[in-house]
Motif scaffolding. Sequence first.
Motif, mmCIF file in Angstrom:
data_model
loop_
_atom_site.group_PDB
_atom_site.id
_atom_site.type_symbol
_atom_site.label_atom_id
_atom_site.label_comp_id
_atom_site.label_asym_id
_atom_site.label_seq_id
_atom_site.Cartn_x
_atom_site.Cartn_y
_atom_site.Cartn_z
ATOM 1 N N ARG A 189 -2.215 -13.673 8.423
ATOM 2 C CA ARG A 189 -2.876 -13.749 7.077
ATOM 3 C C ARG A 189 -1.917 -13.968 6.021
ATOM 4 O O ARG A 189 -2.030 -14.690 4.996
ATOM 5 N N LEU A 190 -0.936 -13.073 5.947
ATOM 6 C CA LEU A 190 0.077 -13.267 4.829
ATOM 7 C C LEU A 190 0.995 -13.935 5.160
ATOM 8 O O LEU A 190 2.152 -14.365 4.258
ATOM 9 N N GLY A 191 0.929 -15.050 6.312
ATOM 10 C CA GLY A 191 1.893 -15.935 6.496
ATOM 11 C C GLY A 191 3.168 -15.728 7.157
ATOM 12 O O GLY A 191 4.049 -16.601 7.155
ATOM 13 N N GLN A 192 3.357 -14.491 7.766
ATOM 14 C CA GLN A 192 4.691 -14.164 8.274
ATOM 15 C C GLN A 192 4.732 -14.820 9.473
ATOM 16 O O GLN A 192 4.028 -14.488 10.657
ATOM 17 N N LEU A 193 5.865 -15.383 9.868
ATOM 18 C CA LEU A 193 6.023 -16.089 11.037
ATOM 19 C C LEU A 193 6.745 -15.293 12.165
ATOM 20 O O LEU A 193 6.215 -15.300 13.091
ATOM 21 N N GLU A 194 7.442 -14.242 11.845
ATOM 22 C CA GLU A 194 7.828 -13.059 12.576
ATOM 23 C C GLU A 194 7.211 -12.021 12.487
ATOM 24 O O GLU A 194 7.247 -11.245 11.479
ATOM 25 N N LYS A 195 6.692 -11.431 13.729
ATOM 26 C CA LYS A 195 5.843 -10.218 13.613
ATOM 27 C C LYS A 195 6.911 -9.269 13.397
ATOM 28 O O LYS A 195 7.883 -9.166 14.097
ATOM 29 N N CYS A 196 6.506 -8.193 12.741
ATOM 30 C CA CYS A 196 7.397 -7.037 12.442
ATOM 31 C C CYS A 196 6.334 -5.551 12.831
ATOM 32 O O CYS A 196 5.353 -5.895 13.196
ATOM 33 N N GLU A 197 7.083 -4.752 13.196
ATOM 34 C CA GLU A 197 6.327 -3.478 13.752
ATOM 35 C C GLU A 197 5.693 -2.492 12.588
ATOM 36 O O GLU A 197 5.905 -2.969 11.432
ATOM 37 N N LEU A 198 4.941 -1.703 12.755
ATOM 38 C CA LEU A 198 4.116 -1.016 11.892
ATOM 39 C C LEU A 198 4.732 -0.264 10.693
ATOM 40 O O LEU A 198 4.612 -0.493 9.508
ATOM 41 N N THR A 220 7.900 -1.303 9.698
ATOM 42 C CA THR A 220 8.395 -2.247 8.819
ATOM 43 C C THR A 220 7.350 -2.762 7.978
ATOM 44 O O THR A 220 7.325 -3.055 6.629
ATOM 45 N N LEU A 221 6.144 -3.051 8.521
ATOM 46 C CA LEU A 221 4.981 -3.473 7.860
ATOM 47 C C LEU A 221 4.633 -2.642 6.611
ATOM 48 O O LEU A 221 4.274 -2.959 5.466
ATOM 49 N N ARG A 222 4.517 -1.316 6.896
ATOM 50 C CA ARG A 222 4.178 -0.245 5.862
ATOM 51 C C ARG A 222 5.077 -0.476 4.829
ATOM 52 O O ARG A 222 4.744 -0.246 3.485
ATOM 53 N N TRP A 223 6.467 -0.548 5.091
ATOM 54 C CA TRP A 223 7.456 -0.501 4.132
ATOM 55 C C TRP A 223 7.278 -1.792 3.059
ATOM 56 O O TRP A 223 7.162 -1.671 1.803
ATOM 57 N N ARG A 224 7.067 -2.938 3.908
ATOM 58 C CA ARG A 224 7.095 -4.116 3.382
ATOM 59 C C ARG A 224 5.836 -4.183 2.403
ATOM 60 O O ARG A 224 5.793 -4.800 0.853
ATOM 61 N N LEU A 225 4.645 -3.743 2.677
ATOM 62 C CA LEU A 225 3.232 -4.011 2.015
ATOM 63 C C LEU A 225 3.027 -2.641 0.918
ATOM 64 O O LEU A 225 2.576 -2.947 -0.124
ATOM 65 N N GLU A 239 16.479 -10.221 -6.308
ATOM 66 C CA GLU A 239 16.368 -10.578 -5.033
ATOM 67 C C GLU A 239 15.097 -10.050 -4.475
ATOM 68 O O GLU A 239 14.315 -10.781 -3.711
ATOM 69 N N HIS A 240 14.605 -8.916 -4.920
ATOM 70 C CA HIS A 240 13.207 -8.463 -4.307
ATOM 71 C C HIS A 240 12.119 -9.159 -4.999
ATOM 72 O O HIS A 240 11.201 -9.275 -4.649
ATOM 73 N N ARG A 241 12.428 -9.460 -6.411
ATOM 74 C CA ARG A 241 11.429 -10.070 -7.237
ATOM 75 C C ARG A 241 11.238 -11.504 -6.405
ATOM 76 O O ARG A 241 9.962 -12.168 -6.497
ATOM 77 N N SER A 242 12.059 -12.302 -5.854
ATOM 78 C CA SER A 242 11.762 -13.480 -5.291
ATOM 79 C C SER A 242 11.659 -13.532 -3.847
ATOM 80 O O SER A 242 11.720 -14.664 -3.247
ATOM 81 N N GLY A 243 11.706 -12.425 -3.331
ATOM 82 C CA GLY A 243 11.645 -12.181 -1.886
ATOM 83 C C GLY A 243 10.316 -12.248 -1.069
ATOM 84 O O GLY A 243 9.418 -12.611 -1.802
ATOM 85 N N ARG A 244 10.192 -11.342 0.022
ATOM 86 C CA ARG A 244 9.054 -11.389 0.673
ATOM 87 C C ARG A 244 7.893 -10.665 0.321
ATOM 88 O O ARG A 244 6.644 -11.018 0.273
ATOM 89 N N VAL A 245 8.411 -9.576 -0.602
ATOM 90 C CA VAL A 245 7.313 -8.699 -1.041
ATOM 91 C C VAL A 245 6.297 -9.348 -1.971
ATOM 92 O O VAL A 245 5.134 -9.044 -1.796
ATOM 93 N N ARG A 246 6.696 -10.023 -3.181
ATOM 94 C CA ARG A 246 5.981 -10.513 -4.010
ATOM 95 C C ARG A 246 5.053 -11.443 -3.624
ATOM 96 O O ARG A 246 3.638 -11.355 -3.736
#
Length: 334
Positions: free
Chosen positions: A275-284, A286-291, A315-322
Amino acid sequence: AGSSVSSRSAPASPWAALHARALHSLPSRREGYTLDLDSWALLHEDGHQEGVAVGYTRRGLKPCHRPLIAGLAEARLIANYWLRSGNTACVNGAAEFLRQTVQSLHAHLRVGLVRGDSGFGDASVQETCEALGLKFIFAAKLTQKVQSLCRHDEKAWQATEVPGLSVQEVALDRPGRRLIVVRQRVEERPQAGGKTLLELEGYRFQALVTNLPMSVDALNAWRRYNGRADLENRIRELGEQFGIKRLCVRNFWGTEALHHLAIAAYNLCVLLQRRLGQLEKCELNTLRWRLFGRAAVWSFAQGKPTLKLAVQGQEHRSGRVRPQWLHLSRSRQG
């Protein structure tokens, strides 16, 4: 007994329907999805729960459960799961499990290939695949017949475009089935999988049984089989991050229910990433940290929904998190 595989109804299962519901949002694929089958030992050293029985594990004979699991390789989602007693053979109930899994999938999700290790290379599983109109590749045991093929001289082996890898191919008695024997030279391919034979040092051997058409040559059939081991990563993740290793109660069906709920949570996490458009699956973790590993304030500044994140650095402002949080916020507004 509560752990009896034969007491199950292959066509109907509320848990299979639950997992099929999670898969419903997947798009159809022209070539179909790859369905991987696996079985492993869930160790329970105390051994007093229903279904826990002494069975073969990588650590020797230990009290355990021995589940069956099916996953869609391309989507990395779990399609079905059966808990079984620890003294169950790998292939026991596998044909019924396969039939239930395929019949539970929605019509737009076609299975293009079934893969499994040598534990699933039983005639009943292969016949079920053919009855369902499915193509398959299963690892074959290195029986005496297969070992005799391994001992053939160099003329019998066909070189491939992969350095150090050669193949043999033999038609089986059942029309449409063939046996593929793969030989890899350890000196050129030190990471090669397979088994060694004492009298043939320097090589590793692997055998596959398939009903793929002859248009798929032996090398490509071997390549298509190789991805099957990725299901072991799903098994490890379910055990270490979703708690299946530790979820064991006295009642057998209670334990299985807990495992199915853990699998449902895993599937939801994978679907969230899609749903978030992540092409590469990450484990739980990592997902918890990112979101969720960010402090944030949700407010309505001047009547406008606003999400303020405590993010440092450009770097964080323009990266994956936002973008991921932005996608979530838009979903919430919708």
